[in-house]
Design an enzyme around this catalytic site. Structure first.
Site, short mmCIF file in Angstrom:
data_model
loop_
_atom_site.label_atom_id
_atom_site.label_comp_id
_atom_site.label_asym_id
_atom_site.label_seq_id
_atom_site.Cartn_x
_atom_site.Cartn_y
_atom_site.Cartn_z
N HIS A 72 0.86 -1.28 -0.01
CA HIS A 72 0.17 0.05 0.17
C HIS A 72 0.88 1.26 -0.15
O HIS A 72 0.54 2.25 -0.65
CB HIS A 72 -0.93 0.05 1.23
CG HIS A 72 -1.89 -0.97 1.10
ND1 HIS A 72 -2.90 -0.87 0.11
CD2 HIS A 72 -2.23 -1.98 1.74
CE1 HIS A 72 -3.78 -1.69 0.40
NE2 HIS A 72 -3.51 -2.61 1.30
N CYS A 112 2.99 -3.50 -18.01
CA CYS A 112 1.94 -2.79 -17.13
C CYS A 112 1.94 -2.91 -15.58
O CYS A 112 1.21 -2.62 -14.94
CB CYS A 112 0.49 -2.98 -17.68
SG CYS A 112 -0.04 -4.66 -17.29
C1 PEP Z 1 0.70 -7.40 -12.53
O1 PEP Z 1 0.13 -8.46 -11.89
O2 PEP Z 1 1.89 -6.77 -12.90
C2 PEP Z 1 -0.35 -6.52 -12.75
C3 PEP Z 1 -0.30 -5.30 -13.67
O3 PEP Z 1 -1.64 -6.82 -12.40
P1 PEP Z 1 -2.10 -6.63 -10.87
O4 PEP Z 1 -1.10 -6.03 -10.17
O5 PEP Z 1 -3.28 -5.98 -11.05
O6 PEP Z 1 -2.42 -8.08 -10.39
#
Ligand code: PEP
Ligand code: MG
Length: 560
Positions: A186, A485
């Site tokens: 967080h 991402c």
């Molecule tokens: C990841 O796993 O890097 C991602 C972008 O998805 P989340 O953090 O929502 O699992």
């Protein structure tokens, strides 16, 4: 210089005095027969409640309009006559201590609010905050929550809870340093949202004396606990440089020799999409649709979903790209309306797209809503599935997406098997987006939520970079887009390495876009490839990061 090492999760330099986050208020003991003088004990309750209400009113007066209303409402809660009577009865009739009596009375009110549901139910966290404040006042211990010493400071904490993060004022908190937490904790997410320099998993930070002037380097992941005057001046120069650099951001991601790298935003709802557009994002690289429904008791209707998706698309009209991720339920993101039963290890269980393999109803309804919203908008809507492991799964998902009239299906690469077989997978789908948060946890076998394993989840781990490189190579061979991402893309220096590994778009917290864009335009694509090799050749994460940073003298000028 006394240098403590941690994991930098939001770049930038901060200089200032250290202020410690108070420990959480302990639950007062429920032991019987605690009170000898009931009158003295009951008379401690009302002054404590009054004091808390007065403090909340004072904060309300200084707060901005939106926060002011909440603080004012909470100040009334703190002197609620019903709660006061109940607490006094606890002392008089049940012989409880004043602290315990307040604790129980507040909990009774909290449970009543929770049962009411809806907007009132959402105030549960507020009443718990009021409860802990009154208990602290009765016990004479520091108030919980983010401290307000009346001047800007660097906050040191074990870790921050989601409830603390709502009250952080970035004008006052110059930086965060925590002894626990990891790259996706967080604290890390909050710091990136606010654009405040932060270092997590910094052993020893809590032993430093309050008020000490320190220099925090969120890019390098260090805390200088005894800076010289020259080091303080240098840090101040770098802070000013960063502020200057941010103002000049042009809004188009590219290397110095013109290789286009789309810089996109990670969003969760229409509001964050608008913030992304305002920060200069060229589109959305990850729309986490489950964020809209974390609190929903029932599956949202197709019409409700359509509205929410259309709200995000509206922030990026005129052919700009929005990559929608279908529901990623399970493990760290449980959804109330999807009963996944008891799994011994949810992170390795039926999560992400796997939920749809048995019964694709939820996925079909979601794709229908995305298709309808896309039709109403001028965005270029792409759709990807979380947690794909096999090419056959990717093929199945691509078929589903196309059945609904959506043209660009893709997958997230967050399972090592998908990275290793990326060429095969990219043969049956249009694009891949690497989720480094999950890919790190599955590659290093280290729960992303586990503080003590933070160093293993560091996105600079060369093993993780190798898998990203496999995926980038596969994208080049197949002529398909490969983005990142996960949180890795928010680190400007790591972003350079990712480009060198063949990644063609980067999606990140909106606040990171200007930093990433500014650094990227100072390096050529050949530089990126050379620096990627430097990182791959380093033994471990810290070494990889240090080696790459040492090759980028412009970081000083950019204040990164
Ligand atoms: C990841 O796993 O890097 C991602 C972008 O998805 P989340 O953090 O929502 O699992
Ligand atoms: Mg993920």
């Amino acid at each position: 210089m006394t240098l403590l090492n941690g994991i930098g999760v939001c770049p930038g330099i901060a200089v200032g005095p250290l202020v410690r986050m108070p420990d959480p208020v302990p639950e007062p003991s429920a032991g019987p027969g605690q009170v000898t003088d009931k009158n003295a004990e009951r008379s401690r309750i009302s002054p404590a409640m009054e004091a808390v209400a007065a403090e909340l009113r004072a904060r309300a007066e200084k707060a901005k309009a939106e926060t002011r209303a909440v603080l004012e409402a909470t100040s009334y809660m703190a002197v609620d006559p019903g709660m006061m009577d109940l607490a006094i009865t606890g002392v008089v009739e049940r012989n409880l201590s004043a602290a315990r009596a307040v604790f129980e009375a507040a909990n009774t009110f909290r449970d009543m609010l929770a049962a009411a549901g809806g907007y009132i139910g959402a105030r549960v966290a507020d009443i718990e905050d009021v409860r802990d404040r009154i208990v602290a006042a009765v016990l004479g211990v520091p108030m919980p929550g983010i401290p307000d010493p009346g001047h800007p400071f660097i906050l040191v904490a074990r870790d921050l809870a989601p409830a603390d993060t709502a009250t952080v004022d970035p004008e006052k908190v110059l930086g965060f340093v925590t002894t626990e937490g990891g790259p996706t904790s967080h604290t890390a997410i909050l710091a990136r949202t606010l654009g405040v320099p932060a270092v997590v998993a910094t052993e020893g930070a809590l032993s430093l004396k309050e008020g000490t002037t320190v220099v925090l380097d969120g890019g390098a992941g260090t805390l200088n606990a005894a800076p010289t005057d020259a080091e303080v001046q240098d840090a101040e120069k770098r802070m000013a440089a960063r502020r200057g650099a941010k103002k000049t951001w042009s809004g188009e991601g590219a290397t110095s020799d013109g290789r286009r790298i789309l810089l996109l935003a990670n969003v969760g709802d229409p509001k964050s999409a608008k913030a992304g557009a305002d920060a200069g994002a060229e589109g959305v690289g990850l729309f986490r649709t489950e964020f809209l429904f974390l609190d929903s008791a029932n599956e949202p209707t197709v019409a409700e979903q359509e509205e929410a998706y259309a709200g995000v698309f509206a922030a990026f009209p005129d052919g700009r790209k929005v990559v929608v991720r279908t529901l990623d339920a399970g493990a760290d993101k449980p959804l109330a309306f999807l009963d996944q039963g008891d799994e011994p290890n949810p992170a390795l269980g039926v999560r992400g797209v796997r939920v749809a393999f048995e019964d694709s109803g939820i996925l079909d309804r979601q794709l229908q809503a995305i298709a309808r919203a896309a039709e109403r908008s001028s965005s270029d809507v792409w759709v990807m599935a979380p947690m794909i492991a096999l090419a056959s799964e990717a093929e199945w998902f691509s078929g589903k997406v196309r059945e609904h009239g959506l043209k660009t299906p893709g997958v997230m690469v967050e399972v090592p098997a998908a990275a290793l077989n990326a060429e095969q997978i990219l043969g049956v789908t249009e694009f891949a987006s690497i989720g480094t948060n999950d890919l790190a946890q599955y590659t290093l076998a280290a729960d992303r939520m586990a503080g003590p394993l933070a160093a293993l989840n560091d996105p600079w781990q060369p093993a993780l970079l190798k898998l990203i490189g496999f995926t980038g190579d596969a994208g080049e061979k197949r002529g398909k887009t490969v983005g990142v991402c996960g949180e890795a893309a928010s680190d400007p220096v790591l972003a350079v390495v990712l480009v060198g590994l063949g990644v063609t778009s980067l999606s990140m917290s909106s606040r990171a876009i200007a930093d990433v864009g500014e650094l990227l335009r100072t390096v050529s694509y050949d530089d990126c490839k050379r620096l990627a090799q430097v990182a791959l050749d380093a033994g471990e994460a810290q070494a990889a990061k240090a080696a790459v940073r040492a090759e980028l003298p412009q970081l000083d000028e950019l204040g990164l």
